[in-house]
Design a protein around this motif. Sequence first.
Motif, PDB file in Angstrom:
ATOM      1  N   ALA A  13       0.768  -1.047  -0.091  1.00  0.00           N
ATOM      2  CA  ALA A  13      -0.091  -0.087  -0.023  1.00  0.00           C
ATOM      3  C   ALA A  13       0.843   1.084   0.049  1.00  0.00           C
ATOM      4  O   ALA A  13       0.610   2.307  -0.799  1.00  0.00           O
ATOM      5  CB  ALA A  13      -0.922   0.035   1.141  1.00  0.00           C
ATOM      6  N   LEU A  43       2.425   1.454  -3.351  1.00  0.00           N
ATOM      7  CA  LEU A  43       1.445   1.850  -4.616  1.00  0.00           C
ATOM      8  C   LEU A  43       0.988   3.450  -4.148  1.00  0.00           C
ATOM      9  O   LEU A  43       0.698   4.263  -5.449  1.00  0.00           O
ATOM     10  CB  LEU A  43       0.118   1.101  -4.307  1.00  0.00           C
ATOM     11  CG  LEU A  43       0.450  -0.331  -4.775  1.00  0.00           C
ATOM     12  CD1 LEU A  43      -0.730  -1.209  -4.643  1.00  0.00           C
ATOM     13  CD2 LEU A  43       0.754  -0.292  -6.320  1.00  0.00           C
ATOM     14  N   GLN A  44       0.850   3.975  -3.056  1.00  0.00           N
ATOM     15  CA  GLN A  44       0.664   5.452  -2.860  1.00  0.00           C
ATOM     16  C   GLN A  44       1.775   6.217  -3.425  1.00  0.00           C
ATOM     17  O   GLN A  44       1.406   7.270  -4.195  1.00  0.00           O
ATOM     18  CB  GLN A  44       0.702   5.631  -1.368  1.00  0.00           C
ATOM     19  CG  GLN A  44      -0.662   5.294  -0.406  1.00  0.00           C
ATOM     20  CD  GLN A  44      -0.826   5.623   0.760  1.00  0.00           C
ATOM     21  OE1 GLN A  44      -0.014   5.155   1.737  1.00  0.00           O
ATOM     22  NE2 GLN A  44      -1.736   6.763   0.764  1.00  0.00           N
ATOM     23  N   SER A  84       1.264   6.044  -7.289  1.00  0.00           N
ATOM     24  CA  SER A  84       0.205   6.828  -7.580  1.00  0.00           C
ATOM     25  C   SER A  84       0.391   8.110  -7.840  1.00  0.00           C
ATOM     26  O   SER A  84      -0.526   8.947  -8.563  1.00  0.00           O
ATOM     27  CB  SER A  84      -1.184   6.264  -6.993  1.00  0.00           C
ATOM     28  OG  SER A  84      -1.099   6.857  -5.578  1.00  0.00           O
ATOM     29  N   LEU A  94      -0.621   4.664 -11.433  1.00  0.00           N
ATOM     30  CA  LEU A  94      -0.686   3.103 -11.684  1.00  0.00           C
ATOM     31  C   LEU A  94      -0.687   2.493 -12.754  1.00  0.00           C
ATOM     32  O   LEU A  94      -0.951   1.276 -13.018  1.00  0.00           O
ATOM     33  CB  LEU A  94      -1.756   2.742 -10.624  1.00  0.00           C
ATOM     34  CG  LEU A  94      -1.817   3.351  -9.128  1.00  0.00           C
ATOM     35  CD1 LEU A  94      -3.034   2.882  -8.532  1.00  0.00           C
ATOM     36  CD2 LEU A  94      -0.675   2.936  -8.436  1.00  0.00           C
ATOM     37  N   TYR A 100      -2.813  -2.445 -11.077  1.00  0.00           N
ATOM     38  CA  TYR A 100      -3.612  -1.916  -9.957  1.00  0.00           C
ATOM     39  C   TYR A 100      -4.195  -0.926 -10.515  1.00  0.00           C
ATOM     40  O   TYR A 100      -3.631   0.254 -11.165  1.00  0.00           O
ATOM     41  CB  TYR A 100      -2.881  -1.643  -8.615  1.00  0.00           C
ATOM     42  CG  TYR A 100      -2.352  -2.821  -7.788  1.00  0.00           C
ATOM     43  CD1 TYR A 100      -3.111  -3.283  -6.786  1.00  0.00           C
ATOM     44  CD2 TYR A 100      -1.320  -3.452  -8.176  1.00  0.00           C
ATOM     45  CE1 TYR A 100      -2.925  -4.340  -6.157  1.00  0.00           C
ATOM     46  CE2 TYR A 100      -0.845  -4.636  -7.361  1.00  0.00           C
ATOM     47  CZ  TYR A 100      -1.659  -4.891  -6.272  1.00  0.00           C
ATOM     48  OH  TYR A 100      -1.385  -6.236  -5.591  1.00  0.00           O
ATOM     49  N   ASP A 134      -6.835   2.682  -9.077  1.00  0.00           N
ATOM     50  CA  ASP A 134      -7.043   3.575  -7.860  1.00  0.00           C
ATOM     51  C   ASP A 134      -7.927   2.857  -6.789  1.00  0.00           C
ATOM     52  O   ASP A 134      -7.663   3.033  -5.672  1.00  0.00           O
ATOM     53  CB  ASP A 134      -7.449   4.876  -8.425  1.00  0.00           C
ATOM     54  CG  ASP A 134      -6.240   5.729  -8.977  1.00  0.00           C
ATOM     55  OD1 ASP A 134      -5.064   5.461  -8.555  1.00  0.00           O
ATOM     56  OD2 ASP A 134      -6.710   6.533  -9.891  1.00  0.00           O
ATOM     57  N   LEU A 189      -6.183   0.497  -4.951  1.00  0.00           N
ATOM     58  CA  LEU A 189      -5.270   0.779  -3.951  1.00  0.00           C
ATOM     59  C   LEU A 189      -6.114   1.500  -2.543  1.00  0.00           C
ATOM     60  O   LEU A 189      -5.695   1.183  -1.540  1.00  0.00           O
ATOM     61  CB  LEU A 189      -4.591   2.091  -4.505  1.00  0.00           C
ATOM     62  CG  LEU A 189      -3.795   2.802  -3.375  1.00  0.00           C
ATOM     63  CD1 LEU A 189      -2.827   2.149  -2.795  1.00  0.00           C
ATOM     64  CD2 LEU A 189      -3.303   4.045  -4.350  1.00  0.00           C
ATOM     65  N   GLN A 190      -7.484   1.940  -2.896  1.00  0.00           N
ATOM     66  CA  GLN A 190      -8.107   2.551  -1.691  1.00  0.00           C
ATOM     67  C   GLN A 190      -8.667   1.423  -1.123  1.00  0.00           C
ATOM     68  O   GLN A 190      -8.725   1.581   0.376  1.00  0.00           O
ATOM     69  CB  GLN A 190      -9.090   3.521  -2.406  1.00  0.00           C
ATOM     70  CG  GLN A 190      -8.909   4.625  -3.155  1.00  0.00           C
ATOM     71  CD  GLN A 190      -7.844   5.564  -2.115  1.00  0.00           C
ATOM     72  OE1 GLN A 190      -7.973   5.864  -0.900  1.00  0.00           O
ATOM     73  NE2 GLN A 190      -6.901   6.035  -2.870  1.00  0.00           N
TER      74      GLN A 190
END
Length: 187
Positions: free
Chosen positions: A121, A124-125, A128, A134, A139, A141, A144-145
Motif C-alpha cells: 500500500a 502504491l501510494q 500513484s 498506476l 492496480y 485507484d 489501492l483505496q
Amino acid sequence: MGERTIEYVLVDDLVPADRNPKNHSIEDLKASIKRFGYTDPVEIDERTGRVVSGHGRGKALAELHAEGVDVPDGVRVEPDGRWSVPVVRGWSSANDDEASAYLVGANRLTIAGGWDDAELAAMLQRVSATDLGLAGIGYADDELQQLLIQVRAHERHPPADVDPDDVPAAPPEPVTRLGDLWLLGEH
C-alpha cells in the motif's frame, strides 16, 4: 537440461502452448510494455517449440504492433518491419505433463507468496502520486483505496498473534490527489 541463452524471435513466430489455463489482462500488459519497455523474455520449451511462459506478453506485443505504436524498448525491428523479442532458449520439458506443470508453476509461483499489504500500500501510494500513476502495474485507484482500508483496519485491530511493535506505521506523508475519498473514523 541445456545451457540457457537469449535469442530474438519474431513475435509472429511465437507458438503458444496447446492449452493455457492462465487468463491475461492484455490491456494492463500493453500499458506495462509502453511504460517500462519489454523486460521479461518469453520462455520456449525446446522439446515442443511452444511457449511455456509469456503468452500474455506475446499477445500484448502483437496487438501493440498491429496498433502501430512506437517500438517498445527491448524490442528489435527486423528489416521487413516485423518485431522480434528476446526469448529464453535451452529448456526442454520431459513430457507434456511436465510442460504443463512448468506453465502453471511459472504463473502461480509469482503470486503464491502473497504480499506484505502495508508495504504494498505504501509503495502504491508513492507510485500513484507520480505523473504516470498506476498505469501498467496491474492496480487501479479503487484497488489501492480498498487496500488502504484493509491495512488501516489491520493496524487498528491486529490479529492476536501479531506483536503490535511489528505493525508498520502509516507513511509519514500520505499522498492525496484531487478526487480521493477519505473515510474517517471506524467503519
